[in-house]
Design a protein around this motif. Structure first.
Motif, PDB file in Angstrom:
ATOM      1  N   SER A 146       0.825  -1.208   0.000  1.00 33.24           N
ATOM      2  CA  SER A 146       0.000   0.000   0.000  1.00 33.24           C
ATOM      3  C   SER A 146       0.860   1.259   0.000  1.00 33.24           C
ATOM      4  N   SER A 147       1.892   1.278   0.824  1.00 30.57           N
ATOM      5  CA  SER A 147       2.772   2.447   0.876  1.00 30.57           C
ATOM      6  C   SER A 147       3.431   2.695  -0.473  1.00 30.57           C
ATOM      7  N   LEU A 148       3.894   1.628  -1.106  1.00 24.68           N
ATOM      8  CA  LEU A 148       4.545   1.755  -2.411  1.00 24.68           C
ATOM      9  C   LEU A 148       3.569   2.269  -3.459  1.00 24.68           C
ATOM     10  N   ILE A 149       2.366   1.737  -3.472  1.00 21.63           N
ATOM     11  CA  ILE A 149       1.414   2.155  -4.495  1.00 21.63           C
ATOM     12  C   ILE A 149       0.910   3.569  -4.232  1.00 21.63           C
ATOM     13  N   TYR A 150       0.740   3.952  -2.968  1.00 19.97           N
ATOM     14  CA  TYR A 150       0.332   5.328  -2.671  1.00 19.97           C
ATOM     15  C   TYR A 150       1.399   6.313  -3.159  1.00 19.97           C
ATOM     16  N   ALA A 151       2.663   5.979  -2.954  1.00 23.80           N
ATOM     17  CA  ALA A 151       3.755   6.832  -3.432  1.00 23.80           C
ATOM     18  C   ALA A 151       3.733   6.923  -4.956  1.00 23.80           C
ATOM     19  N   ALA A 152       3.477   5.816  -5.638  1.00 23.51           N
ATOM     20  CA  ALA A 152       3.422   5.814  -7.100  1.00 23.51           C
ATOM     21  C   ALA A 152       2.219   6.599  -7.617  1.00 23.51           C
ATOM     22  N   LEU A 153       1.061   6.445  -6.967  1.00 21.73           N
ATOM     23  CA  LEU A 153      -0.128   7.213  -7.370  1.00 21.73           C
ATOM     24  C   LEU A 153       0.124   8.711  -7.229  1.00 21.73           C
ATOM     25  N   ALA A 154       0.717   9.101  -6.105  1.00 15.32           N
ATOM     26  CA  ALA A 154       1.029  10.521  -5.882  1.00 15.32           C
ATOM     27  C   ALA A 154       2.028  11.023  -6.919  1.00 15.32           C
ATOM     28  N   GLY A 155       3.023  10.202  -7.230  1.00 24.37           N
ATOM     29  CA  GLY A 155       4.017  10.585  -8.239  1.00 24.37           C
ATOM     30  C   GLY A 155       3.395  10.803  -9.606  1.00 24.37           C
ATOM     31  N   ALA A 156       2.481   9.941  -9.982  1.00 35.39           N
ATOM     32  CA  ALA A 156       1.798  10.086 -11.276  1.00 35.39           C
ATOM     33  C   ALA A 156       0.974  11.369 -11.310  1.00 35.39           C
ATOM     34  N   GLN A 157       0.283  11.646 -10.223  1.00 37.66           N
ATOM     35  CA  GLN A 157      -0.533  12.851 -10.166  1.00 37.66           C
ATOM     36  C   GLN A 157       0.326  14.116 -10.166  1.00 37.66           C
ATOM     37  N   LYS A 158       1.441  14.096  -9.453  1.00 37.91           N
ATOM     38  CA  LYS A 158       2.336  15.256  -9.425  1.00 37.91           C
ATOM     39  C   LYS A 158       2.910  15.551 -10.801  1.00 37.91           C
ATOM     40  N   ALA A 159       3.076  14.498 -11.606  1.00 41.74           N
ATOM     41  CA  ALA A 159       3.612  14.666 -12.957  1.00 41.74           C
ATOM     42  C   ALA A 159       2.526  15.074 -13.948  1.00 41.74           C
ATOM     43  N   GLY A 160       1.301  15.264 -13.451  1.00 40.01           N
ATOM     44  CA  GLY A 160       0.211  15.701 -14.319  1.00 40.01           C
ATOM     45  C   GLY A 160      -0.561  14.563 -14.953  1.00 40.01           C
ATOM     46  N   GLY A 161      -0.291  13.342 -14.522  1.00 35.26           N
ATOM     47  CA  GLY A 161      -0.960  12.182 -15.105  1.00 35.26           C
ATOM     48  C   GLY A 161      -2.158  11.737 -14.295  1.00 35.26           C
ATOM     49  N   THR A 162      -2.790  10.704 -14.798  1.00 39.48           N
ATOM     50  CA  THR A 162      -3.915  10.085 -14.125  1.00 39.48           C
ATOM     51  C   THR A 162      -3.496   8.685 -13.725  1.00 39.48           C
ATOM     52  N   ALA A 163      -3.715   8.333 -12.480  1.00 44.46           N
ATOM     53  CA  ALA A 163      -3.358   7.001 -11.987  1.00 44.46           C
ATOM     54  C   ALA A 163      -4.633   6.253 -11.620  1.00 44.46           C
ATOM     55  N   VAL A 164      -4.650   4.973 -11.915  1.00 46.58           N
ATOM     56  CA  VAL A 164      -5.803   4.135 -11.596  1.00 46.58           C
ATOM     57  C   VAL A 164      -5.329   3.020 -10.669  1.00 46.58           C
ATOM     58  N   LEU A 165      -6.048   2.828  -9.583  1.00 47.17           N
ATOM     59  CA  LEU A 165      -5.759   1.751  -8.639  1.00 47.17           C
ATOM     60  C   LEU A 165      -6.940   0.789  -8.658  1.00 47.17           C
ATOM     61  N   ILE A 166      -6.690  -0.441  -9.044  1.00 51.49           N
ATOM     62  CA  ILE A 166      -7.702  -1.489  -8.979  1.00 51.49           C
ATOM     63  C   ILE A 166      -7.319  -2.338  -7.776  1.00 51.49           C
ATOM     64  N   GLU A 167      -8.105  -2.232  -6.736  1.00 53.54           N
ATOM     65  CA  GLU A 167      -7.740  -2.826  -5.456  1.00 53.54           C
ATOM     66  C   GLU A 167      -8.805  -3.850  -5.082  1.00 53.54           C
ATOM     67  N   SER A 168      -8.435  -5.122  -5.017  1.00 51.12           N
ATOM     68  CA  SER A 168      -9.410  -6.197  -4.838  1.00 51.12           C
ATOM     69  C   SER A 168      -9.682  -6.570  -3.386  1.00 51.12           C
ATOM     70  N   GLU A 169      -8.898  -6.085  -2.458  1.00 50.42           N
ATOM     71  CA  GLU A 169      -9.079  -6.476  -1.063  1.00 50.42           C
ATOM     72  C   GLU A 169      -9.861  -5.452  -0.254  1.00 50.42           C
ATOM     73  N   GLU A 170     -10.319  -4.398  -0.888  1.00 47.32           N
ATOM     74  CA  GLU A 170     -11.065  -3.330  -0.226  1.00 47.32           C
ATOM     75  C   GLU A 170     -10.319  -2.770   0.978  1.00 47.32           C
ATOM     76  N   ALA A 171      -9.031  -2.549   0.787  1.00 47.95           N
ATOM     77  CA  ALA A 171      -8.185  -2.057   1.870  1.00 47.95           C
ATOM     78  C   ALA A 171      -7.728  -0.617   1.631  1.00 47.95           C
ATOM     79  N   PHE A 172      -8.219   0.033   0.584  1.00 42.74           N
ATOM     80  CA  PHE A 172      -7.792   1.404   0.275  1.00 42.74           C
ATOM     81  C   PHE A 172      -8.180   2.330   1.421  1.00 42.74           C
ATOM     82  N   GLN A 173      -7.217   3.130   1.878  1.00 39.70           N
ATOM     83  CA  GLN A 173      -7.443   4.079   2.960  1.00 39.70           C
ATOM     84  C   GLN A 173      -7.202   5.488   2.422  1.00 39.70           C
ATOM     85  N   ALA A 174      -8.270   6.188   2.117  1.00 44.16           N
ATOM     86  CA  ALA A 174      -8.163   7.519   1.511  1.00 44.16           C
ATOM     87  C   ALA A 174      -7.354   8.470   2.389  1.00 44.16           C
ATOM     88  N   LYS A 175      -7.574   8.433   3.684  1.00 44.02           N
ATOM     89  CA  LYS A 175      -6.848   9.326   4.591  1.00 44.02           C
ATOM     90  C   LYS A 175      -5.344   9.054   4.532  1.00 44.02           C
TER      91      LYS A 175
END
Length: 108
Positions: free
Chosen positions: A71-100
């Motif tokens: 989760s930590s690795l993917i959150y860092a990657a999602l943030a990196g994609a967004q900072k670069a002006g891109g769109t990131a998609v997370l398909i998460e099958s365990e329902e463990a995504f923590q928005a906060k």
């Protein structure tokens, strides 16, 4: 050609999980990866992934035991994609995504 460290990591993964790991592009022509999203962790970007980050326009699957840092690795990657002006998609099958928690890493 894989670096000795890269080969060591793949061999360790294969030993632990009874095979299945491979070095991307080994034994065939590599496609040119022109754009990546760095994780911010050089050892992962250059030795584990091998091309400087997660390749844009490609699907990446992360799997590990519970508490392995996925989760930590993917959150860092999602943030990196967004900072670069891109769109990131997370398909998460365990329902463990923590928005906060994702916001702590910079995910919008």
């Amino acid at each position: 050609m894989a670096s000795p460290l890269h080969r060591l990591l793949v061999d360790a993964i294969n030993a632990e999980f009874n095979g299945g790991a491979a070095i991307a592009g080994e034994g065939r022509a590599r496609s040119e990866i022109t754009k990546v999203v760095p994780t911010g962790i050089a050892a992962i970007d250059h030795y584990v992934i091998g091309c400087g980050g997660f390749p844009c326009g490609r699907m990446t699957e992360l799997f590990s035991e519970e508490g392995g840092g996925k989760s930590s690795l993917i959150y860092a990657a999602l943030a990196g994609a967004q900072k670069a002006g891109g769109t990131a998609v997370l398909i998460e099958s365990e329902e463990a995504f923590q928005a906060k928690r994702a916001r702590v890493f910079g995910v919008d």
